[in-house]
Design a protein around this motif. Structure first.
Motif, short mmCIF file in Angstrom:
data_model
loop_
_atom_site.label_atom_id
_atom_site.label_comp_id
_atom_site.label_asym_id
_atom_site.label_seq_id
_atom_site.Cartn_x
_atom_site.Cartn_y
_atom_site.Cartn_z
N UNK A 71 95.82 -45.31 -40.30
CA UNK A 71 95.29 -45.75 -41.34
C UNK A 71 94.06 -45.20 -41.71
N UNK A 72 93.64 -44.16 -41.13
CA UNK A 72 92.55 -43.48 -41.58
C UNK A 72 92.57 -41.98 -41.06
N UNK A 73 92.77 -41.10 -41.75
CA UNK A 73 93.06 -39.70 -41.45
C UNK A 73 92.00 -38.84 -41.11
N UNK A 74 90.81 -39.41 -41.40
CA UNK A 74 89.30 -38.73 -40.75
C UNK A 74 89.26 -39.20 -39.60
N UNK A 75 89.80 -39.95 -38.82
CA UNK A 75 89.75 -40.53 -37.52
C UNK A 75 90.97 -40.15 -36.64
N UNK A 76 91.90 -39.45 -37.18
CA UNK A 76 93.24 -39.00 -36.60
C UNK A 76 92.80 -38.48 -35.15
N UNK A 77 93.54 -38.34 -34.17
CA UNK A 77 94.61 -39.38 -34.06
C UNK A 77 94.11 -40.82 -33.54
N UNK A 78 92.78 -40.96 -33.46
CA UNK A 78 92.35 -42.25 -32.92
C UNK A 78 92.37 -43.22 -34.17
N UNK A 79 93.27 -43.39 -35.25
CA UNK A 79 93.03 -44.27 -36.41
C UNK A 79 94.07 -45.31 -36.41
N UNK A 80 94.51 -45.61 -35.05
CA UNK A 80 95.60 -46.73 -34.96
C UNK A 80 94.95 -47.77 -34.14
N UNK A 81 95.16 -48.87 -34.47
CA UNK A 81 94.59 -50.11 -33.47
C UNK A 81 94.96 -50.02 -32.11
N UNK A 82 96.21 -49.32 -31.73
CA UNK A 82 96.80 -49.27 -30.44
C UNK A 82 96.08 -48.04 -29.78
N UNK A 83 95.69 -47.00 -30.53
CA UNK A 83 95.14 -45.95 -29.87
C UNK A 83 93.76 -46.14 -29.48
N UNK A 84 93.21 -47.34 -30.07
CA UNK A 84 91.68 -47.45 -29.53
C UNK A 84 91.40 -48.66 -28.51
N UNK A 85 92.60 -48.99 -27.88
CA UNK A 85 92.71 -49.85 -26.80
C UNK A 85 92.34 -49.29 -25.40
N UNK A 86 91.76 -50.07 -24.59
CA UNK A 86 91.42 -49.60 -23.23
C UNK A 86 92.53 -48.75 -22.74
N UNK B 143 95.79 -47.00 -24.38
CA UNK B 143 96.54 -46.85 -25.43
C UNK B 143 98.00 -46.97 -25.68
N UNK B 144 98.49 -46.56 -24.27
CA UNK B 144 99.85 -46.31 -23.91
C UNK B 144 100.52 -47.69 -23.75
N UNK B 145 99.62 -48.88 -23.53
CA UNK B 145 100.19 -50.20 -23.17
C UNK B 145 101.22 -50.69 -23.95
N UNK B 146 101.31 -50.65 -25.44
CA UNK B 146 102.36 -51.31 -26.35
C UNK B 146 103.79 -50.90 -25.98
N UNK B 147 103.96 -49.67 -25.99
CA UNK B 147 105.32 -49.17 -25.65
C UNK B 147 105.81 -49.68 -24.14
N UNK B 148 104.90 -49.39 -23.32
CA UNK B 148 105.26 -50.05 -22.00
C UNK B 148 105.64 -51.69 -21.96
N UNK B 149 104.71 -52.25 -22.61
CA UNK B 149 105.02 -53.83 -22.66
C UNK B 149 106.24 -54.15 -23.41
#
Length: 286
Positions: free
Chosen positions: A205-220, A222-228
């Motif tokens: 949602x913010x190309x200037x912050x890519x690749x850390x521009x998703x909520x999931x990418x900024x979690x402690x 970042x890989x938890x969602x797919x594993x969950x």
């Protein structure tokens, strides 16, 4: 205006964190460390209602009705984060998110078309309703099972409220609104064709912050969602089909036209696009 009616409806079924959560039923033997870690990640993810609300208010300055509804949505979504943190505070205080971990996911989303964003979040509510239903089944500890079931019901109600605003938008903007909704509907109902989970918190949602521009990418983690989804709550093809069917059902109601598959919705999207441009309809192939 829809806001006054929606306020009454949602107020009438609002749950109380102290009275309606059965805290006294907690069974420590039924909560694993693995399960507790996922509760922390979900608590932080729910905090993303804060930047999402800032986005909605910014991109809907000309719509005071919808902006007022954000007061309800924001309150209830933040309460989701709060009840998960309260659970951890009571039973796993070592895992309560820090203020910095919460603040890390507050960043600016780039402006986007309001109609497409509305549809995106409508689909997100449907998906989260199903994720939380599955999470409630996966968990074994009684209190957190009850909490996830409660949250899933809230997400369903939020989806219904968004649907009301989508119907209103079609009345105002006609084919333009239908085209926007169909476009995003095809995307969000096509998760089986993508490598990532299709939810607003997992989109860039913010190309200037890519690749850390998703909520999931900024979690402690970042890989938890797919594993969950894949390894823990086992959100498999059967459950994904439930999400797709729900999206198609609501799109059928919204467009007054039956869609039995994503391919049919995609053909409808192309028809709408052609009518907007004045061109002949494209091939019916999906």
């Amino acid at each position: 205006m829809l806001y006054p009616e929606l306020f009454k409806q949602l107020e009438s079924v609002r749950w109380d964190m102290d009275k309606d959560i059965p805290w006294d039923r907690f069974d420590a033997s039924m909560l694993s460390d693995e399960q507790a870690q996922t509760i922390k990640m979900n608590a932080i993810t729910e905090w993303a209602a804060l930047p999402a609300t800032e986005m909605f208010l910014r991109d809907n300055r000309d719509d005071s009705d919808f902006s007022a509804f954000m007061s309800i949505w924001f309150f209830e979504e933040q309460k989701h984060s709060l009840v998960l943190m309260e659970y951890l505070r009571r039973f796993r205080p070592d895992l309560v998110p820090t203020e910095q971990e919460l603040h890390e996911i507050r960043f600016e989303f780039e402006p986007a078309p309001a109609l497409e964003t509305l549809m995106l979040h409508f689909c997100g509510e449907i998906r989260l309703n199903h994720w939380y239903r599955r999470a409630s089944e996966w968990h074994t500890e009684p209190v957190i099972k009850h909490i996830y079931q409660t949250l899933s019901q809230d997400e369903a109600r939020h989806g219904g409220a968004y649907l009301r605003y989508m119907k209103r938008a079609i009345g105002k903007f006609g084919v333009e609104a239908k085209a926007a909704f169909a476009k995003v509907g095809v995307l969000m109902a096509s998760a089986r064709r993508t490598a990532q989970a299709l939810h607003p918190t997992n989109l860039h949602v913010n190309k200037t912050l890519f690749p850390r521009d998703t909520i999931q990418s900024r979690l402690p983690n970042p890989e938890w969602l797919e594993h969950w989804l894949d390894k823990q709550i086992n959100f498999d093809a059967v459950w994904e089909t439930k999400v797709v069917e729900r999206i198609l059902h609501n799109m059928s109601l919204l467009m007054d036209r039956s869609f039995k598959s994503v391919q049919e919705l995609n053909r409808f999207r192309k028809e709408l696009g052609a009518s907007l441009t004045g061109a002949a309809p494209a091939s019916s192939a999906a």
